[in-house]
Every structure is written in structure tokens, then in C-alpha cells.
Design an enzyme around this catalytic site. Sequence first.
Site, PDB file in Angstrom:
ATOM      1  N   GLU A 184      36.726   0.905   5.386  1.00 29.91           N
ATOM      2  CA  GLU A 184      35.787   0.130   6.182  1.00 29.91           C
ATOM      3  C   GLU A 184      34.429   0.236   5.504  1.00 29.91           C
ATOM      4  O   GLU A 184      33.851   1.326   5.450  1.00 29.91           O
ATOM      5  CB  GLU A 184      35.691   0.714   7.596  1.00 29.91           C
ATOM      6  N   ASP A 188      38.387   5.593   6.884  1.00 31.01           N
ATOM      7  CA  ASP A 188      37.702   5.212   8.108  1.00 31.01           C
ATOM      8  C   ASP A 188      36.193   5.350   7.884  1.00 31.01           C
ATOM      9  O   ASP A 188      35.743   6.349   7.302  1.00 31.01           O
ATOM     10  CB  ASP A 188      38.173   6.149   9.229  1.00 31.01           C
TER      11      ASP A 188
END
Length: 646
Positions: free
Chosen positions: A357, A328
Amino acid sequence: MRDWKFNDVDFSSFPYYHGDDLGVSYTKEKTKIRVWAPTAKELELRIYQHSNEGEAIRIDQFIKAEYGTWTIAINGDLNGYFYTIRVNDGEWLNETPGIDARAVGANGNRGLFFNPEDTNPEGWLADQRVECANPVDAIIYELHVRDFSIAPSSGIINKGKFLAFTEQGTLSPQGLKTGTDHLKELGITHVHLLPTSDYSTVDEYAPGQSYNWGYDPKNFNAPEGSYSSNPDTTSRVAELKMLVQSLHQAGIGVILDVVYNHTALTRRSFLNQTVPGYYYRQKPDGTFSNASGCGNELASERAMVRKYLLDSLQYWATEFHIDGFRFDLMGIFDIETMNLIRARMNTISPEILLYGEGWTADTSPLDETNRAIKTNVTKLDRIAVFNDDFRDGIKGNNFNPRSKGFVSGQTIQEETIKFGITAACFHPQIVYGYVDRSKSPWASEPWQCVNYASCHDNYTLYDKLIMSSPEASDKEIERMVMMAGALVLTSQGIPFLHAGVEMARTKLGDHNSYKSPDRTNQIEWNRKHTFSEVFKYYQSLIRLRKNHPAFRMTSSEQIREHLIFSDDYMPGVASYVLVNRANDDNWRTILIVFNGNKNSIQFPLAGHIKWRLVAENATIDEESTIYPEGDEIEVPGISMLMLVED
Ligand code: CA
């Protein structure tokens, strides 16, 4: 009162501890604990009978040891007792379970002593990761543990729990497969689970009263208790292992979504209550910086933070036989740390998938050249990032509900679609100035690019399409969902699906459902019947991709050699051929035409090739015996057409 400013602290001068025994080391005869707390003047261990209540039954002092660590050894069998650790660095900080706790009591406030071997399900030692020779062979399915089974229509007994994944023979009211049987039927290779380590928000004693995705980390090394059958026991550890074992038995790998980039709390987080300030970055004024948008960001470049990440990931990968990790806000981490993570994973298995990400949520003091962001993916060692260019090209801008994309008939998205087809790698036939976001290729190899149309964030694909195309018929929306799948699953790179997209999942128009109720977030299994054509199409696409290595080329050089786009520009159309048995495919030539327009088009065919029609409209039939004739072919609106030469 302390001001929690750290501008006069030189964190780089803190001692580094090399050992691999931080946290609790349990045996029946004796339990040892080692804590790294270089600023501590005193350190206390409290042992409790219960997870949240009652006074300590004994309190002991840690002894100062080497390289900023403190140790303690308690004789006797502590199995089943709870504990906290408390640091005095001039004043007493809060009690915590420490930062390495691998099991905790309900709601994660006290650690739980346990024997790790007792948490192994039967046959666990024979359990193995799935094979994945190249990351582009993976077909990833992003799923929240609770969404999977919580709906009454799941037919699953252990609703919302890790154990739901162990149930077999579960059926929807219409008699269609649900649960793990559904995943097998669909054919995906990896399940990517939304955060499964302990998070803050959901009350583990009453999980039904609230919902959360889990991006609010509390204990990084303990599984979340609300997914277990009894959060006050080691069932959270044992049952996550059972989940992994069941999926592995179904031939499916398990990827964990890890949220090391921040903690839910800042001043009162367990990291900060152990070594104040050390684990987070600071702004020049000494206050906490906030690239996560959640109040803090992990300082991955500091030696003991880096070690913490490496050791934690190693623990999950080895103890739980995990097949991959999704980071993340990976852009918060520095490149060197990410490459060390790759190296550490290689010692366990080089096939462990790593992706994340490639962005941050806010500004970071870490220099952009050192961040693990999308445009730096070529500096990362076998780590991929999400292709948000393709995502938005397919369906329209993610944040603007009205914006349309290629599948909803928006023209001028053709180059963005080609950008996704080639996995963000350089291809001489792409005019990069027309690509919607990135104006240059950011990947150098296809396995650096995760292609997707939707994920847990923002609207579901179905909701987004309905909102942006209010004029479209139900049938047309279905076709758009199908064509988005066709784009993701035939393109080069690593395909990624949001769970339920294969039954046109809805979240009732909720664009940020992180704490919305189950009725919004749940996978509604009745839709597998309602959208049976969509399901069958996704299933066929997955089968097609698995059967044909041409869609899974392993280098950008191979892609440039075998993939040729059509030269003639047609608005709302993207088409290409894969030539000369790409990646040793048994199909010599593959012609694919994506028509994003509502109406059909006529597409010219090369006369000298004996084409066989394998995909048209809602159907994919690899064994088809239809041989179209003539020098052009009709491509129906909102669909993929595929012709092959054997
Ligand atoms: Ca929790």
C-alpha cells in the site's frame, strides 16, 4: 512511573549487531539465545512447562556480550518447553517471548523451544516456489485463511484452518469445486493471504468466539495459532508449511500480507518491552508518532529495526518457501529499507513478488521524499503499489457508498480507466487532467502497478455496486461485476482480485468487516452456483490473460508502441487496439471496447481488417469463428467486446 518519552535519547548511537544468530538456536544437546538489548542492565530467561500457566521451573541470567547483545546457553534438550525473556533497564519490564520467537504457546505470551526440522512435512525439501518470470504474469487472489473454508457450504473438514488448503475433492452442496480445487479451476497464479503471523485479538483456545483480519501483530516471526490444529504446539509452523506445499503442488504461489508497520500494543508490545522506544518513531516531543493510525509506527530507518525487517522476511521466505510479500501501509517504511529488502530477496529468488500500500494511515515524521509511497514508486527497486486511481474509476469512490464508477455508467471516468489500462505509466493519448485522482502518471513501468477493483478493505465490489446503483437490475449488477473483472484482467500491470469476486461476494453491506462475524466475512460457496455466469466469465478472463502476452507487456515503452486508444470520444466508453503482435502475441491485432453505459452503442470498425469476435456480452471464446462484417458493430451495454485479427 516512566513517562515513555524519548526526546533525550539518541537512538542512532545504539550499537549495531551484525550476526545472524539473534533469537533461539536449538540443538538436542544445547540451546543458545542471543538478544539485542543495549539498554538492559540485566536480562533473565524463565523456562516453563506450560504455555500460559504455572511458575517458572528455572530462571537464568543472560551474560552481556558484544554490540548490545546478551547471550545464554542451556545444556540439555529443551524441545517442547516454553520460555520468556525479561529485561531490566533500571526497572524490570514485562516478560515476553522475545521479538524473534518462531513458535509460541497459545495466544503468543511465551516462546516455545522446538526443532525446526520436526516441522517439515513429508517431501518439504523438494517443495519449490512457482515460476513467475515477470510480476505482470502473476494473477493475485487476496484471501483470508478463515474466510476460505469456514462456511458450511465449503464442504471442507478443517474449517478456518491452514489445513483447509490441503484438502482435495471438496465440493459445495451443488457439487461444484471448493477450496484449493476451486483455485485451480479458476486459474489464478498466486494466493495472497491476509496476515498469517501471530496476531492479538482472536483467542487461540476459542477461535470461534471472535473474528479478526489480523492487522494487530503480536509475534512477527511465529504463525498465527488460531489457524492451527493445536496452538500450544508447533502445529502452527508445520501446518502453514503444509498449506504452502499444497498450493505449490497446485501450481499456485503464496504471498504473505505482512504488517511490520506497527504493533497492536505500543508501550507493552514485545518490541518496546525489549528495547524501550527504539523500534518506533517519535514526535518532536518524544512521544510515539502514529502514521499507522494504530498508536505507533515502526522506525524502519534505524539500523537494528532495518535488520529486524530484513532477517524476519528472509526467515519467512526461506523457511516457508514464500513467493512474495504484500506490505501493509508500506508508505510508513523508508525507501532505502524497501530497496534493501528487494536486494535481500534477490539473494533468495529475484522472482519473489514485492508490493504494498503506497500510503500511510496518518502523518509521519519521516519526510515524504523518503517514504515508500505511491508517488515514489519509481525510486523503489522492483516493488509495486496499488492503483487506487483505477479502483475508484472502475466502481466509484471507495469511501462513498453512493458514488458510481465507469462500470455503473458514470461518464467522465474514461481517462481514469485509460490510466489503469496503461498501468499508471505515461501514455501520450491520456489527458491526465481528467484522471480522477492522480494528475500525472506515477509508474514508469507496468510491473510497478497493481490493478484492482476491490480488496478486503471497504465494501465488496458487489455490495458497492448494489449500494451505488439501487436502480439497477440483478442482471445489470452481475454485468458490472463482470466488466470490472474484464478491466482488471485485460489491463497492463499486475492484476489483483479480492477472493470471491468471481462469485459476486457479499459481506452483507459491511464496509469494515475486520472483526465482524464469520457469517459476514465467509466465502459463501453456494454463490458459485447462483452466480455461475460470473464465475465462468472470470475463469475465461484469467485463461485469456494467461494465453495472451499482449495483456502482459513488460515495459512502458512496449505499451506506448503497441497500445493505441481510439481518438473519438464517446461518453462512458473506453476502447483501444493492441497492434503488431504486442509482446509477441499470436494475435496480430486486438480491439477492445468497454461500454459502461446501460444501453448498447454502435462502434465503428476499420473496413480493411478481417475481425474475429472473441468476446461479447458474458462470453469469451478465444477459438470463436464469428467474423462480423460491415463498418460498425454493436457493443451491448455494461460489457467488454473484443475483436482480434489473427
Ligand atoms: Ca494469535
